[in-house]
Design an enzyme around this catalytic site. Structure first.
Site, PDB file in Angstrom:
ATOM      1  N   LEU A  23      41.133  41.761  34.034  1.00  0.00           N
ATOM      2  CA  LEU A  23      40.029  42.606  34.490  1.00  0.00           C
ATOM      3  C   LEU A  23      40.334  43.258  35.826  1.00  0.00           C
ATOM      4  O   LEU A  23      39.850  44.331  36.128  1.00  0.00           O
ATOM      5  CB  LEU A  23      38.740  41.792  34.608  1.00  0.00           C
ATOM      6  CG  LEU A  23      38.143  41.272  33.297  1.00  0.00           C
ATOM      7  CD1 LEU A  23      36.933  40.405  33.569  1.00  0.00           C
ATOM      8  CD2 LEU A  23      37.763  42.424  32.383  1.00  0.00           C
ATOM      9  N   GLY A  24      41.102  42.564  36.614  1.00  0.00           N
ATOM     10  CA  GLY A  24      41.412  43.172  37.905  1.00  0.00           C
ATOM     11  C   GLY A  24      42.057  42.175  38.834  1.00  0.00           C
ATOM     12  O   GLY A  24      42.163  40.991  38.533  1.00  0.00           O
ATOM     13  N   GLY A  48      41.646  40.455  46.454  1.00  0.00           N
ATOM     14  CA  GLY A  48      42.424  39.935  47.561  1.00  0.00           C
ATOM     15  C   GLY A  48      42.788  38.468  47.384  1.00  0.00           C
ATOM     16  O   GLY A  48      43.737  37.969  47.966  1.00  0.00           O
ATOM     17  N   MET A  49      41.983  37.761  46.574  1.00  0.00           N
ATOM     18  CA  MET A  49      42.159  36.319  46.444  1.00  0.00           C
ATOM     19  C   MET A  49      42.758  35.899  45.113  1.00  0.00           C
ATOM     20  O   MET A  49      43.515  34.950  45.035  1.00  0.00           O
ATOM     21  CB  MET A  49      40.777  35.663  46.518  1.00  0.00           C
ATOM     22  CG  MET A  49      40.468  35.012  47.800  1.00  0.00           C
ATOM     23  SD  MET A  49      38.737  34.515  47.906  1.00  0.00           S
ATOM     24  CE  MET A  49      38.145  34.427  46.267  1.00  0.00           C
ATOM     25  N   ALA A  50      42.338  36.598  44.082  1.00  0.00           N
ATOM     26  CA  ALA A  50      42.686  36.117  42.746  1.00  0.00           C
ATOM     27  C   ALA A  50      42.816  37.264  41.755  1.00  0.00           C
ATOM     28  O   ALA A  50      42.372  38.370  42.013  1.00  0.00           O
ATOM     29  CB  ALA A  50      41.596  35.166  42.262  1.00  0.00           C
ATOM     30  N   VAL A 105      41.613  38.283  38.010  1.00  0.00           N
ATOM     31  CA  VAL A 105      40.539  37.886  37.102  1.00  0.00           C
ATOM     32  C   VAL A 105      40.900  38.289  35.674  1.00  0.00           C
ATOM     33  O   VAL A 105      41.287  39.433  35.421  1.00  0.00           O
ATOM     34  CB  VAL A 105      39.208  38.582  37.460  1.00  0.00           C
ATOM     35  CG1 VAL A 105      38.062  37.937  36.709  1.00  0.00           C
ATOM     36  CG2 VAL A 105      38.966  38.549  38.944  1.00  0.00           C
ATOM     37  N   LYS A 152      39.548  33.049  36.885  1.00  0.00           N
ATOM     38  CA  LYS A 152      40.160  33.585  38.101  1.00  0.00           C
ATOM     39  C   LYS A 152      41.340  32.703  38.485  1.00  0.00           C
ATOM     40  O   LYS A 152      41.184  31.486  38.640  1.00  0.00           O
ATOM     41  CB  LYS A 152      39.142  33.595  39.247  1.00  0.00           C
ATOM     42  CG  LYS A 152      38.171  34.758  39.179  1.00  0.00           C
ATOM     43  CD  LYS A 152      37.537  34.987  40.534  1.00  0.00           C
ATOM     44  CE  LYS A 152      36.637  36.210  40.516  1.00  0.00           C
ATOM     45  NZ  LYS A 152      36.190  36.584  41.856  1.00  0.00           N
ATOM     46  N   ASP A 197      31.804  34.584  52.257  1.00  0.00           N
ATOM     47  CA  ASP A 197      32.432  35.877  51.933  1.00  0.00           C
ATOM     48  C   ASP A 197      31.452  36.747  51.140  1.00  0.00           C
ATOM     49  O   ASP A 197      31.784  37.257  50.073  1.00  0.00           O
ATOM     50  CB  ASP A 197      33.733  35.649  51.158  1.00  0.00           C
ATOM     51  CG  ASP A 197      34.647  36.866  51.161  1.00  0.00           C
ATOM     52  OD1 ASP A 197      34.420  37.778  51.978  1.00  0.00           O
ATOM     53  OD2 ASP A 197      35.574  36.916  50.336  1.00  0.00           O
TER      54      ASP A 197
END
Lengths: 390, 200
Positions: free
Chosen positions: A49-50, A53-55, A57, A72, A172
């Site tokens: 899906l995309g 910055g962190m993971a 998905v 994720k 966040d």
């Protein structure tokens, strides 16, 4: 494959270089469900899906429950191999959250050593929300109407309030983490930032700050509370209330409070030191109480912000009640066009500003207006323009 | 000692030594770095543009080696190690791909990345079939190289540097402490041997 083809392919490969030759193979492995299935996880990957910055998905199918889930997988550079388990431990608190505006956690874990490039990488599984993020909505529509914005903000505040009561700070909050499902807000990724810091520090203690071992800060500079940006040792729920304030300002004013700052460092510094222009000045159509509330959330010292999410909700509801006696409308049914003319004549005067509707509040005159116009219509304020009916 | 110092110190100690066991200890450190980098590159929107061994190894080198203490020979040694590591990274990928295929559960997903591969690259159109074949060739090559090592270890080093590490003749020569001519000769010899090994 015949021996001849194999030898021919080898000759071609030796001329190209190994990585160029293997690139389609590597891409195929990265893009398929292979790692998830090798592990025997009960999820089948459907598509990527995309990547944030962190993971990364993935949309996946949970065969056992025949439902779609979002998996994720955290980026390799964010956790150390030893940190994976710490991440999963820390995320347990999040798994307890159950609230209509909080995106729950279904599962989490760490990939085992047999999954090669994913070895030691933590992942977590959430329900798949068929909608879009607030960021995507803003990118598409530019702004939300004030009533929509207030409803979303109230729902986000509600989610924060609940999570804070359960001892979970988000750390966040930003439009990317606010998902809109049938126009209702669902806040995703509660506690992930903290779990990530935990997976980095790995000393068994609950991390109270958002400082990673390499000194970098976990979070998003544009929405970071001053104390987070300064890397202070103790971050509490008031950091979320600050971020809520930034989101609220952005939604109501149609722009980020520090929109001129583009670089991360500048944004973090602005959050620490710069006072944004008063929301009431930037967006006069916003109910005065709401504008004051947002500015209070943006106070640099945490003690000057509202004490809790509940306080924000109460203030929003008070503003809604104040705004409830809505514009003077004729009691008899009128066409919405006539209403618009009437209201346009009032213009953006202070009186009309004060009459902007609260979050989804529908007073008796609202209903009258609803009946008079097209079915199901409600009041909305254009952020900068005069009052109008849609 | 952090990874950077450890790698630099080992490289300095290696100067003038062509003893393969001396650099064994570096392999896991470089392996992690290169694998993470390859992965990161692949995860980017258009991986095909940046995915070259030279780019990856350069990046790893800049990150891992203390630049101030590094010399040219030092760099060549590092690149030779990286080439060897790259062999391992790619073979791991290939074996994993084959294992998953055998398990028979893998779902084929249309790959945007391969569909959009630059047309100038030969073989771009065959991308969807090719991964399986590529995996097979890489594994066969690895087996053949292991057999070749028993006959002539230097030929294997040359293949690692030239093929897996994308090193030039000169860089390979410096890294292995031989002349460029030797490298050229070895490279031809190795290719012929491997072609035959995979053909039979």
């Amino acid at each position: 494959m015949t021996a001849k083809t194999r030898a021919a392919l080898l000759d071609a490969a030796l001329e190209k270089g190994a990585l160029v030759f293997a690139a389609p193979l590597l891409e195929a492995i990265e893009a398929t469900s292979l790692p998830l299935e090798i592990l025997g996880l009960p999820y089948t990957l459907e598509q990527k899906l995309g990547r944030g910055g962190m993971a990364t998905v993935y949309l996946a199918h949970d065969a056992k429950h025949d439902r779609r889930v979002a998996v994720k997988v955290l980026h390799a550079e964010l956790t150390t191999r030893e940190g994976g388990q710490r991440f999963v431990q820390e995320i347990r608190l999040t798994a307890r959250l159950q609230h209509p505006h909080v995106l729950g956690l279904l599962d989490s874990g760490v990939f085992g050593p047999e999954v090669g490039a994913l070895a030691g990488r933590p992942y977590y599984v959430m329900p798949f929300v068929n909608g879009e993020s607030l960021r995507a909505r803003l990118a598409k529509k530019g702004t939300l109407s004030i009533s929509e914005a207030l409803r979303v903000l109230r729902e986000v505040a509600d989610a924060l309030c609940y999570a804070h009561e359960q001892g979970v700070v988000h750390r966040d909050v930003k439009p990317e983490n606010i998902l809109l499902s049938r126009d209702h807000a669902v806040v995703a990724d509660f506690g992930i930032a903290k779990a990530l810091v935990a997976s980095h520090t790995g000393d068994g203690a609950h991390p109270a700050s958002n400082v990673m071992t390499d000194g970098s800060l976990m979070g998003t500079p544009a929405y970071m509370a001053p104390e987070q940006a300064a890397g202070e040792a103790q971050i509490d729920h008031r950091a979320d209330l600050y971020a809520w304030g930034v989101v609220a300002y952005e939604l109501l004013a149609g722009r980020h409070p520090f929109r001129d700052r583009t670089r991360s460092q500048e944004l973090a510094t602005a959050n620490m030191r710069q006072t944004p222009r008063a929301l009431q000045e930037v967006a006069p159509a916003v109910p005065r109480e709401v504008a004051a509330l947002v500015m209070r959330c943006l106070a640099k010292p945490p003690a000057e912000r509202p004490g809790s999410g509940a306080e924000i909700i109460a203030a929003l509801d008070r503003a809604a009640v104040t705004a409830a006696p809505l514009p003077v409308l004729t009691p008899r049914p009128v066409s919405s066009r006539r209403v618009f003319r009437r209201l346009a004549a009032v213009g953006g005067s202070e009186t009309s500003d004060a009459r902007c509707s609260g979050p989804g509040q529908r007073g008796p005159k609202h209903r009258r207006a609803g009946r008079s116009g097209r079915g199901g219509s409600g009041w909305q304020c254009h952020p900068q323009g005069p009052l109008f009916v849609c | 000692m952090n990874a950077q110092n450890e790698i630099t110190d080992r490289l300095l100690a290696l100067r003038g030594s062509s003893e393969p066991t001396a650099w064994e200890g570096l392999v896991p450190l470089v392996y992690d770095e290169l694998r993470a980098m390859a992965h990161r590159h692949l995860q980017r929107e258009r991986p095909d543009h940046t995915l070259t061994t030279t780019a990856l190894v350069h990046e790893a080198y800049l990150k891992l080696v203390d630049q101030k203490r590094a010399t040219w020979a030092n760099r060549a040694h590092f690149f030779a190690i990286a080439a060897r590591v790259m062999r391992r990274v790619l073979i791991d990928y290939a074996r994993r791909h084959r294992a998953a295929k055998r398990a028979g559960t893998r779902q084929r997903v249309p790959l945007d990345a391969t569909a959009e591969a630059p047309q100038s690259e030969p073989g771009a159109g065959e991308a969807l079939v090719v991964p399986d074949e590529r995996a097979e060739v890489l594994v066969a090559l690895d087996d053949a190289l292991t057999r070749l090592a028993a006959i002539d270890a230097r030929l294997v080093r040359v293949v690692e540097c030239r093929f897996f590490g994308d090193l030039t003749e000169e860089e390979t020569a410096t890294a292995l402490g031989v002349t460029s001519r030797t490298v050229r000769r070895d490279w031809i010899k190795a290719k012929t041997w491997l072609h035959r090994a995979l053909h039979d």
